[in-house]
Design an enzyme around this catalytic site. Sequence first.
Site, PDB file in Angstrom:
ATOM      1  N   ASN A 298      -7.947  -2.402  13.973  1.00 52.19           N
ATOM      2  CA  ASN A 298      -9.339  -2.685  13.592  1.00 52.19           C
ATOM      3  C   ASN A 298      -9.444  -3.890  12.650  1.00 52.19           C
ATOM      4  O   ASN A 298     -10.479  -4.094  12.030  1.00 52.19           O
ATOM      5  CB  ASN A 298      -9.972  -1.445  12.952  1.00 52.19           C
ATOM      6  CG  ASN A 298      -9.264  -1.031  11.665  1.00 52.19           C
ATOM      7  OD1 ASN A 298      -8.340  -1.698  11.205  1.00 52.19           O
ATOM      8  ND2 ASN A 298      -9.695   0.077  11.077  1.00 52.19           N
TER       9      ASN A 298
ATOM     10  N   ASP B 296       0.816  -1.218   0.000  1.00 48.28           N
ATOM     11  CA  ASP B 296       0.000   0.000   0.000  1.00 48.28           C
ATOM     12  C   ASP B 296       0.846   1.263   0.000  1.00 48.28           C
ATOM     13  O   ASP B 296       2.071   1.211   0.159  1.00 48.28           O
ATOM     14  CB  ASP B 296      -0.965  -0.012   1.206  1.00 48.28           C
ATOM     15  CG  ASP B 296      -0.284  -0.400   2.510  1.00 48.28           C
ATOM     16  OD1 ASP B 296       0.955  -0.406   2.567  1.00 48.28           O
ATOM     17  OD2 ASP B 296      -1.000  -0.693   3.482  1.00 48.28           O
TER      18      ASP B 296
ATOM     19  N   HIS C 234      -7.597  -4.389   9.900  1.00 44.56           N
ATOM     20  CA  HIS C 234      -7.298  -4.146   8.480  1.00 44.56           C
ATOM     21  C   HIS C 234      -5.990  -4.823   8.075  1.00 44.56           C
ATOM     22  O   HIS C 234      -5.091  -5.022   8.891  1.00 44.56           O
ATOM     23  CB  HIS C 234      -7.326  -2.656   8.119  1.00 44.56           C
ATOM     24  CG  HIS C 234      -6.179  -1.817   8.549  1.00 44.56           C
ATOM     25  ND1 HIS C 234      -6.319  -0.690   9.336  1.00 44.56           N
ATOM     26  CD2 HIS C 234      -4.856  -1.880   8.279  1.00 44.56           C
ATOM     27  CE1 HIS C 234      -5.138  -0.119   9.511  1.00 44.56           C
ATOM     28  NE2 HIS C 234      -4.232  -0.822   8.889  1.00 44.56           N
TER      29      HIS C 234
ATOM     30  N   GLU D  51      -9.777  -1.605   4.823  1.00 40.74           N
ATOM     31  CA  GLU D  51     -10.452  -1.248   6.065  1.00 40.74           C
ATOM     32  C   GLU D  51     -11.732  -2.077   6.236  1.00 40.74           C
ATOM     33  O   GLU D  51     -12.283  -2.580   5.254  1.00 40.74           O
ATOM     34  CB  GLU D  51     -10.829   0.241   6.027  1.00 40.74           C
ATOM     35  CG  GLU D  51      -9.636   1.184   5.983  1.00 40.74           C
ATOM     36  CD  GLU D  51      -9.001   1.406   7.355  1.00 40.74           C
ATOM     37  OE1 GLU D  51      -8.979   0.486   8.193  1.00 40.74           O
ATOM     38  OE2 GLU D  51      -8.507   2.536   7.573  1.00 40.74           O
TER      39      GLU D  51
END
Length: 244
Positions: A136, A67, A138, A143
Amino acid sequence: MRIIRAKDYDDMSRKAANIIAAQVQLKPDCVLGLATGSTPIGTYKNLVAAYEAGDLDFSEVKSYNLDEYRGLPGDHDQSYRYFMNVNLFDHVNIDKANTHVPDGLMEDYEAACAEYDAAVAAAGHQDLQLLGIGNNGHIGFNEPCDSFIVGTHCVDLTESTIQANSRLFDSIDDVPRQAYTMGIGTIMGAKMILVIANGDAKAQAVHDMCFGPVVPSCPASILQLHPNVVVVADEAALALCPAE
Ligand code: GLP
């Protein structure tokens, strides 16, 4: 999923680096999928040390990173291209032309994202994909959302990710609100996936990744469907997982 318990961050980093080192030794022209964040820094340090000791040769290795922040040029000190240069590429004999990080400044990003996936496929897919995990759940910058997005794409970062990553920026306002990330399909195309995690902030995400339902609200849970996943995590990150 195979879970390898590490005592602490250093132990996790050494164990993870040993697995990557074995991949490079067994297949010198392998394709590595690489990750950024605080978690892999120690892993990369161990790989640099193994290279300096003469145990590793990266000259034929190709790499594809997960990313990049949208809008950051590669020479920005918070860009993931910069991170990879500083933490790994500048210290080993990898050919920079064989290292790939999504371009944060890509203009026609839908075409560029499709080209990124095509390049990963043309290279034969990742022999080993290294992953960290967000608080979270991800992976890359996939996400929590309503569906698993297959290909490399542009994503709106969640407030929790912006908050978590703001520690690395001068102020939270400087954190980009969007990023480019390999999709879930791009990640799942890897022949082997190595997830690393440390610290109690990751405990819920690690539990849900390994033992929760496979749902896009915890993107890492999809890894339960991959046939060859190794998780190397420390005691704190494994605190909510069954002991054995
Ligand atoms: C970042 C990255 C992920 C990384 C995760 C955890 O936002 N996009 O690839 O795995 O968040 O980061 P850290 O290792 O710093 O906890």
